[in-house]
Design an enzyme around this catalytic site. Structure first.
Site, PDB file in Angstrom:
ATOM      1  N   GLN A   1       4.551  -5.735  -9.823  1.00  0.00           N
ATOM      2  CA  GLN A   1       4.640  -6.423 -11.103  1.00  0.00           C
ATOM      3  C   GLN A   1       6.022  -7.046 -11.274  1.00  0.00           C
ATOM      4  OE1 GLN A   1       2.223  -7.082 -13.021  1.00  0.00           O
ATOM      5  NE2 GLN A   1       0.621  -5.648 -12.434  1.00  0.00           N
TER       6      GLN A   1
ATOM      7  N   CYS B   1       9.655 -22.361 -16.669  1.00  0.00           N
ATOM      8  CA  CYS B   1       9.302 -21.913 -18.018  1.00  0.00           C
ATOM      9  C   CYS B   1       8.651 -23.066 -18.773  1.00  0.00           C
ATOM     10  CB  CYS B   1      10.534 -21.448 -18.791  1.00  0.00           C
ATOM     11  SG  CYS B   1      11.343 -19.993 -18.094  1.00  0.00           S
TER      12      CYS B   1
ATOM     13  N   PHE C   1      -8.858  -2.212  -7.331  1.00  0.00           N
ATOM     14  CA  PHE C   1      -7.780  -3.189  -7.117  1.00  0.00           C
ATOM     15  C   PHE C   1      -6.441  -2.484  -7.353  1.00  0.00           C
ATOM     16  CE2 PHE C   1     -11.488  -5.325  -8.934  1.00  0.00           C
ATOM     17  CZ  PHE C   1     -11.784  -6.280  -7.970  1.00  0.00           C
TER      18      PHE C   1
ATOM     19  N   CYS D   1      -4.714 -10.410 -15.532  1.00  0.00           N
ATOM     20  CA  CYS D   1      -3.682 -11.445 -15.453  1.00  0.00           C
ATOM     21  C   CYS D   1      -4.276 -12.829 -15.681  1.00  0.00           C
ATOM     22  CB  CYS D   1      -2.948 -11.382 -14.112  1.00  0.00           C
ATOM     23  SG  CYS D   1      -4.016 -11.606 -12.668  1.00  0.00           S
TER      24      CYS D   1
END
Length: 449
Positions: free
Chosen positions: A280, A88, A309, A405
């Site tokens: 995902q 993170c 895609f 993304c």
């Protein structure tokens, strides 16, 4: 005669600067005497005292000594390992500020990389109610560290060289994230504990699966231990000795039901997948994203839609519940095979799937020549959909919903569509697929002028 090397000398002492922006990896950026200085764990608007830790000709790196002025967006990181773990990058920033920063990143990149592209409307961000325990996919490194006398499992340290020493991960699904220490201790009981390189985690709606990447063969005793661990924790365990084609399921054995992991992208649809398939990361945001994409496509019962895609049919299959026909195209043949199986298993008859490399010419393909479409959904990988956008006029679609993304790739492709292909950018916005990280997932709608 040899040429002497010039070494930049590290400045000594304590210095002060204001943080003006964030880098791509979440570090604060300050300009000191015109030179960029990266200072971790800082936020825009903060004033800090710092000391230099590294210097190069074009930039410096530093660490905070004191916060002179703190940002109102600063919060206490919820994870004890935030300072060392690279999993993170924004836990010190409020979730509202994270969203705002990502939205501004999208707008800025559309403008600068897309050569002046601006959306007519900004979509409200898609947010998750739970910013912890959301991550259902991850690759965790495994390393025996002799100095510590134990196995480490997790993400890399911030310097990128070693694995972070963590006992839990708050962003991973707790079925795995709360068991990091237990998993590490178990691996230490195996005879080849020094030859296990990676754990690939995939969690469906009910259970975790774990692919164990090993560099030496397991003993029979090891295999029994792995089966017992899987049974006790309700894990599915897979082994991988070399490439992806060596992956096989160790537990449960035999012809069990269900045969695959599965998730529901929309009501009434079950998508089966293997743990190394692309799915995902965030199930909650994925469902909201699919719902939004369907709304933005503004589907009528007479629409023919192409989904490029398409992967396992994450968008294709839910879209089929609203449109006349849907064609999904994906570059990976095994994903196409599974998408077809899923359509059959769900009794969906108005879809078809094709395998094709969408980064090269596709004018000779059946799906391109034998069907007509009026709308398109794009969900490309990080590289974007440049080849498709360069040839978009050949599809003759009136509306495009682009799920991205990588905002830089989206901005580049938006520049093509808006500046050279006669489309306008109706709306764009972000989706918080990866809370506490710099990763920006976005969605945009283009319409033919």
């Amino acid at each position: 005669m040899g040429r002497s090397r010039h070494h930049n000398k590290l400045k000594e002492g304590i210095f002060e600067a204001e943080i003006t922006a964030l880098s791509h990896d979440g570090r604060g950026i300050a300009k000191v005497d015109g030179k960029t200085t990266f200072i971790p764990f800082t936020l825009p608007g903060e004033v800090v005292k710092f000391e230099y830790t590294f210097t190069k000709a074009k930039f410096d790196e530093a660490k905070v000594v004191e916060y002179v002025k703190k940002s109102s967006n600063r919060v206490n990181p919820p994870c004890d390992h935030f300072q060392i773990c690279r999993g993170c990058s924004l836990q010190h920033m409020s979730t509202d500020a994270q969203i705002e920063h990502k939205q501004q990143t999208l707008i800025n990149q559309l403008k600068y990389i897309g050569n002046g592209v601006e959306p007519e409307n900004i979509l409200p961000p898609l947010r998750t109610s739970n910013t912890e325990g959301y991550r259902n996919k991850a690759r965790l490194g495994v390393r025996y560290v002799s100095k510590k006398g134990k196995i480490l499992v997790g993400f890399r340290e911030r310097n990128g060289r070693f694995l972070a020493d963590i006992d839990k991960c708050i962003v991973l699904n707790p079925l795995v994230g709360d068991k990091i220490t237990e998993i590490s201790s178990f691996i230490e009981t195996l005879s080849i504990y020094q030859h296990i390189a990676q754990l690939e985690i995939a969690i469906d709606d009910t259970r975790p699966a774990m692919i164990v990447r090993h560099l030496e063969p397991f003993t029979n005793e090891d295999l029994e231990k792995l089966r017992s661990f899987a049974q006790e924790n309700n894990y599915w365990i897979y082994l991988q000795s070399k490439g992806p084609d060596t992956i096989f399921r160790l537990y449960p054995q035999g012809d069990v039901e269900p045969k695959k992991l599965s998730y529901q992208p929309a009501a009434g649809i079950d998508i089966g997948f293997e743990p190394n398939d692309f799915t995902q990361v965030n199930n909650d945001i994925n469902k909201k994203m699919i719902k939004r994409a369907i709304e933005l496509l503004d589907i009528s019962e007479n629409d023919s839609i192409i989904d490029l895609f398409c992967g396992l049919g994450n968008f294709t299959l839910p879209i089929s519940q609203h449109a006349k026909t849907v064609i999904g195209v994906e570059g990976e043949p095994t994903m196409v095979k599974r998408a077809k199986e899923t359509a059959d298993n769900n009794n969906i008859t108005n879809v078809n799937f094709y395998a094709a490399n969408l980064f090269e010419s596709f004018e000779d393909k059946e799906w391109f020549n034998n069907f007509e479409y009026n709308k398109m959904l794009l969900d490309p990988p990080r590289a974007g959909a440049q080849e498709v956008c360069n040839n978009i006029e050949k599809f003759n679609v009136k509306r495009i919903v682009y799920v991205s993304c990588d905002t830089a790739a989206l901005a580049r492709d938006a520049g093509i569509l808006v500046n050279t292909k006669g489309y306008k950018l109706i709306s764009a916005g972000v989706m918080d697929m990866f809370p506490h990280t710099m990763h920006v997932e976005s969605i945009a709608v283009f319409e033919k002028i």
